[in-house]
Design a protein around this motif. Structure first.
Motif, mmCIF file in Angstrom:
data_model
loop_
_atom_site.group_PDB
_atom_site.id
_atom_site.type_symbol
_atom_site.label_atom_id
_atom_site.label_comp_id
_atom_site.label_asym_id
_atom_site.label_seq_id
_atom_site.Cartn_x
_atom_site.Cartn_y
_atom_site.Cartn_z
ATOM 1 N N UNK A 108 -0.206 0.793 4.278
ATOM 2 C CA UNK A 108 0.020 -0.185 3.208
ATOM 3 C C UNK A 108 1.434 -0.760 3.291
ATOM 4 N N UNK A 109 2.408 0.098 3.581
ATOM 5 C CA UNK A 109 3.798 -0.369 3.699
ATOM 6 C C UNK A 109 3.952 -1.329 4.879
ATOM 7 N N UNK A 110 3.316 -0.997 5.996
ATOM 8 C CA UNK A 110 3.384 -1.867 7.175
ATOM 9 C C UNK A 110 2.777 -3.238 6.856
ATOM 10 N N UNK A 111 1.639 -3.232 6.156
ATOM 11 C CA UNK A 111 1.010 -4.510 5.794
ATOM 12 C C UNK A 111 1.927 -5.328 4.879
ATOM 13 N N UNK A 112 2.616 -4.627 3.971
ATOM 14 C CA UNK A 112 3.542 -5.342 3.069
ATOM 15 C C UNK A 112 4.675 -5.974 3.860
ATOM 16 N N UNK A 114 4.536 -6.956 6.909
ATOM 17 C CA UNK A 114 3.995 -7.993 7.791
ATOM 18 C C UNK A 114 3.838 -9.344 7.082
ATOM 19 N N UNK A 115 4.031 -9.353 5.770
ATOM 20 C CA UNK A 115 3.916 -10.614 5.018
ATOM 21 C C UNK A 115 5.035 -11.578 5.439
ATOM 22 N N UNK A 116 4.826 -12.830 5.201
ATOM 23 C CA UNK A 116 5.868 -13.825 5.485
ATOM 24 C C UNK A 116 7.128 -13.484 4.709
ATOM 25 N N UNK A 117 8.264 -13.827 5.281
ATOM 26 C CA UNK A 117 9.539 -13.471 4.667
ATOM 27 C C UNK A 117 9.716 -14.065 3.275
ATOM 28 N N UNK A 118 9.121 -15.226 3.039
ATOM 29 C CA UNK A 118 9.309 -15.865 1.734
ATOM 30 C C UNK A 118 8.328 -15.350 0.673
ATOM 31 N N UNK A 119 7.432 -14.392 1.068
ATOM 32 C CA UNK A 119 6.464 -13.829 0.127
ATOM 33 C C UNK A 119 7.103 -12.642 -0.592
ATOM 34 N N UNK A 120 6.949 -12.592 -1.915
ATOM 35 C CA UNK A 120 7.482 -11.478 -2.708
ATOM 36 C C UNK A 120 6.570 -10.254 -2.499
ATOM 37 N N UNK A 121 7.125 -9.231 -1.893
ATOM 38 C CA UNK A 121 6.309 -8.042 -1.584
ATOM 39 C C UNK A 121 6.465 -6.937 -2.636
ATOM 40 N N UNK A 122 7.199 -7.225 -3.691
ATOM 41 C CA UNK A 122 7.460 -6.187 -4.688
ATOM 42 C C UNK A 122 6.166 -5.600 -5.256
ATOM 43 N N UNK A 123 5.210 -6.457 -5.615
ATOM 44 C CA UNK A 123 3.951 -5.968 -6.174
ATOM 45 C C UNK A 123 3.248 -5.021 -5.202
ATOM 46 N N UNK A 124 3.243 -5.396 -3.927
ATOM 47 C CA UNK A 124 2.591 -4.551 -2.915
ATOM 48 C C UNK A 124 3.292 -3.217 -2.751
ATOM 49 N N UNK A 125 4.634 -3.252 -2.766
ATOM 50 C CA UNK A 125 5.397 -2.003 -2.616
ATOM 51 C C UNK A 125 5.169 -1.106 -3.830
ATOM 52 N N UNK A 126 5.152 -1.689 -5.023
ATOM 53 C CA UNK A 126 4.915 -0.895 -6.235
ATOM 54 C C UNK A 126 3.530 -0.253 -6.203
ATOM 55 N N UNK A 128 1.849 0.488 -3.520
ATOM 56 C CA UNK A 128 1.891 1.540 -2.497
ATOM 57 C C UNK A 128 2.583 2.778 -3.034
ATOM 58 N N UNK A 129 3.654 2.590 -3.809
ATOM 59 C CA UNK A 129 4.362 3.724 -4.403
ATOM 60 C C UNK A 129 3.451 4.485 -5.360
ATOM 61 N N UNK A 130 2.651 3.751 -6.112
ATOM 62 C CA UNK A 130 1.695 4.407 -7.008
ATOM 63 C C UNK A 130 0.707 5.263 -6.218
ATOM 64 N N UNK A 131 0.231 4.716 -5.090
ATOM 65 C CA UNK A 131 -0.686 5.475 -4.235
ATOM 66 C C UNK A 131 -0.002 6.734 -3.706
ATOM 67 N N UNK A 132 1.247 6.555 -3.285
ATOM 68 C CA UNK A 132 2.009 7.691 -2.744
ATOM 69 C C UNK A 132 2.199 8.765 -3.825
ATOM 70 N N UNK A 133 2.519 8.341 -5.049
ATOM 71 C CA UNK A 133 2.702 9.288 -6.151
ATOM 72 C C UNK A 133 1.410 10.051 -6.453
ATOM 73 N N UNK A 134 0.270 9.363 -6.326
ATOM 74 C CA UNK A 134 -1.014 10.033 -6.542
ATOM 75 C C UNK A 134 -1.253 11.104 -5.481
ATOM 76 N N UNK A 135 -0.873 10.795 -4.237
ATOM 77 C CA UNK A 135 -1.010 11.786 -3.157
ATOM 78 C C UNK A 135 -0.170 13.027 -3.492
ATOM 79 N N UNK A 136 1.079 12.806 -3.932
ATOM 80 C CA UNK A 136 1.943 13.931 -4.289
ATOM 81 C C UNK A 136 1.368 14.709 -5.472
ATOM 82 N N UNK A 137 0.839 13.976 -6.452
ATOM 83 C CA UNK A 137 0.251 14.637 -7.622
ATOM 84 C C UNK A 137 -0.939 15.493 -7.217
#
Length: 198
Positions: A108-112, A114-126, A128-137
């Motif tokens: 998911x991070x790699x796909x984020x 890979x987006x164009x530089x002018x695309x805001x990737x914050x939503x995608x990173x957030x 992905x972080x939620x997914x990562x937190x679920x894995x840890x939980x």
């Protein structure tokens, strides 16, 4: 003493008597001289025979028990080897499952990225972080992020520096890096700044 046989040959009568004595039961020989003593000797012989029989039985049982013990020890060693192998296999499978879930987060991070530089990737990173937190939980990992004003716990917090603050002296001012605990055991202490007071 020599005796002559019918054919004229001599025999050793004393020798014959000695042979006879050797084959005669000890108790019978003693009884010829003393009946009570002969009876006592017979009783003792019977006791010796009984004890020898019991000893032979005990030795046979001891040999049997020793053989069983050796088999049990060998079985136990084999059980330990099998249990250790099973434990290693379970650990490998558990690690494999965990890594599989981490890999999907990385994808998911790699796909984020890979987006164009002018695309805001914050939503995608957030996301992905939620997914990562679920894995840890799922792995029973919880963050250690003490609130400002919390008493410092040397078992869970690592003091990075002391700063002047409105917070009470010796309490947490800010979390520099969160810590983590897994199943109640601290696996990474939270790095914190601590108040020196005003």
């Amino acid at each position: 003493m020599h005796e002559e046989t019918a054919d004229g040959t001599e025999t050793d009568a004393a020798g014959d008597d000695a042979d006879g004595d050797e084959t005669t039961d000890l108790a019978d020989r003693v009884a010829e001289y003393d009946a009570d003593l002969g009876s006592a000797v017979a009783d003792l012989q019977a006791q010796v025979d009984t004890l020898e029989s019991e000893l032979a039985d005990a030795e046979e049982r001891a040999d049997d028990l020793e053989s069983k013990l050796k088999r049990k020890q060998a079985d136990f060693q084999n059980y330990k080897k099998r249990a250790k192998k099973r434990e290693e296999e379970i650990k490998e499978r558990a690690t494999e499952d965990f890594v599989t879930r981490l890999v999907s987060v990385r994808d998911d991070l790699v796909r984020a990225l890979d987006q164009d530089e002018d695309v805001d990737i914050r939503d995608g990173v957030e996301s992905t972080l939620e997914t990562f937190d679920r894995v840890l939980e799922d792995e029973n990992v919880t963050p250690i992020e003490p609130d400002a004003g919390t008493e410092v716990d040397p078992m869970r917090h690592q003091v990075m520096m002391r700063v002047e603050s409105d917070q009470p002296e010796g309490t947490v001012v800010d979390v520099y890096r969160p810590g983590y605990e897994m199943a109640g055991a601290v696996i990474q202490e939270a790095q914190v700044t601590v108040s020196e007071g005003q």
